[in-house]
Design a protein around this motif. Structure first.
Motif, PDB file in Angstrom:
ATOM      1  N   ILE A   1       0.837  -1.205   0.000  1.00 57.86           N
ATOM      2  CA  ILE A   1       0.000   0.000   0.000  1.00 57.86           C
ATOM      3  C   ILE A   1       0.869   1.250   0.000  1.00 57.86           C
ATOM      4  O   ILE A   1       0.642   2.192  -0.770  1.00 57.86           O
ATOM      5  N   LEU A   2       1.862   1.281   0.888  1.00 60.45           N
ATOM      6  CA  LEU A   2       2.740   2.454   0.957  1.00 60.45           C
ATOM      7  C   LEU A   2       3.474   2.673  -0.360  1.00 60.45           C
ATOM      8  O   LEU A   2       3.540   3.782  -0.870  1.00 60.45           O
ATOM      9  N   GLU A   3       4.048   1.606  -0.909  1.00 59.58           N
ATOM     10  CA  GLU A   3       4.843   1.739  -2.132  1.00 59.58           C
ATOM     11  C   GLU A   3       3.994   2.033  -3.365  1.00 59.58           C
ATOM     12  O   GLU A   3       4.533   2.412  -4.402  1.00 59.58           O
ATOM     13  N   SER A   4       2.674   1.905  -3.238  1.00 54.99           N
ATOM     14  CA  SER A   4       1.804   2.244  -4.373  1.00 54.99           C
ATOM     15  C   SER A   4       1.527   3.747  -4.431  1.00 54.99           C
ATOM     16  O   SER A   4       0.961   4.227  -5.413  1.00 54.99           O
ATOM     17  N   GLN A   5       1.908   4.477  -3.399  1.00 51.87           N
ATOM     18  CA  GLN A   5       1.682   5.912  -3.352  1.00 51.87           C
ATOM     19  C   GLN A   5       2.764   6.644  -4.140  1.00 51.87           C
ATOM     20  O   GLN A   5       3.949   6.273  -4.070  1.00 51.87           O
TER      21      GLN A   5
ATOM     22  N   ALA B   1       6.648   1.312  10.304  1.00 55.25           N
ATOM     23  CA  ALA B   1       7.046   1.385   8.899  1.00 55.25           C
ATOM     24  C   ALA B   1       8.003   2.556   8.731  1.00 55.25           C
ATOM     25  O   ALA B   1       7.838   3.596   9.374  1.00 55.25           O
ATOM     26  N   VAL B   2       8.989   2.359   7.893  1.00 56.00           N
ATOM     27  CA  VAL B   2       9.920   3.425   7.535  1.00 56.00           C
ATOM     28  C   VAL B   2       9.768   3.642   6.040  1.00 56.00           C
ATOM     29  O   VAL B   2       9.797   2.683   5.262  1.00 56.00           O
ATOM     30  N   VAL B   3       9.598   4.907   5.671  1.00 51.45           N
ATOM     31  CA  VAL B   3       9.319   5.245   4.274  1.00 51.45           C
ATOM     32  C   VAL B   3      10.402   6.165   3.735  1.00 51.45           C
ATOM     33  O   VAL B   3      10.815   7.110   4.396  1.00 51.45           O
ATOM     34  N   TRP B   4      10.864   5.863   2.529  1.00 55.04           N
ATOM     35  CA  TRP B   4      11.775   6.741   1.793  1.00 55.04           C
ATOM     36  C   TRP B   4      10.953   7.381   0.684  1.00 55.04           C
ATOM     37  O   TRP B   4      10.295   6.696  -0.085  1.00 55.04           O
ATOM     38  N   THR B   5      10.974   8.697   0.653  1.00 58.68           N
ATOM     39  CA  THR B   5      10.134   9.426  -0.295  1.00 58.68           C
ATOM     40  C   THR B   5      10.905   9.807  -1.552  1.00 58.68           C
ATOM     41  O   THR B   5      12.131   9.801  -1.580  1.00 58.68           O
ATOM     42  N   THR B   6      10.146  10.177  -2.551  1.00 60.49           N
ATOM     43  CA  THR B   6      10.724  10.690  -3.785  1.00 60.49           C
ATOM     44  C   THR B   6      11.135  12.143  -3.562  1.00 60.49           C
ATOM     45  O   THR B   6      10.668  12.792  -2.625  1.00 60.49           O
ATOM     46  N   ALA B   7      11.965  12.651  -4.420  1.00 59.84           N
ATOM     47  CA  ALA B   7      12.392  14.052  -4.323  1.00 59.84           C
ATOM     48  C   ALA B   7      11.211  14.997  -4.472  1.00 59.84           C
ATOM     49  O   ALA B   7      11.156  16.043  -3.817  1.00 59.84           O
ATOM     50  N   GLU B   8      10.239  14.626  -5.283  1.00 57.77           N
ATOM     51  CA  GLU B   8       9.064  15.466  -5.506  1.00 57.77           C
ATOM     52  C   GLU B   8       8.234  15.648  -4.235  1.00 57.77           C
ATOM     53  O   GLU B   8       7.535  16.645  -4.081  1.00 57.77           O
TER      54      GLU B   8
END
Length: 69
Positions: free
Chosen positions: A13-17, A32-39
């Motif tokens: 679910i998280l990686e589908s965002q 959960a640990v999330v790495w975001t995109t630069a955007e």
């Protein structure tokens, strides 16, 4: 989360965002640990905004979630 299957669902679910580049999920720690995109990092308080959005989205998918500071 009750099992590895739940953790896998949360990760998916998280990686589908669009703002998430990758995520790791530990069901034993309920974290959960999330790495975001630069955007995703354009707003001044992007971490809070993104975290709250993702936590809310997980909630709508049936996984109780909250942003950890």
């Amino acid at each position: 989360m009750m099992c590895d299957g739940c953790a896998a669902s949360v990760k998916r679910i998280l990686e589908s965002q669009p703002e998430v580049a990758s995520a790791t999920v530990d069901f034993k720690e309920a974290k959960a640990v999330v790495w975001t995109t630069a955007e995703a990092k354009v707003a001044e308080d992007w971490q809070k905004q993104c975290g709250e959005k993702l936590a809310n989205h997980l909630g709508t998918c049936g996984f109780e979630s909250r942003l950890q500071e």
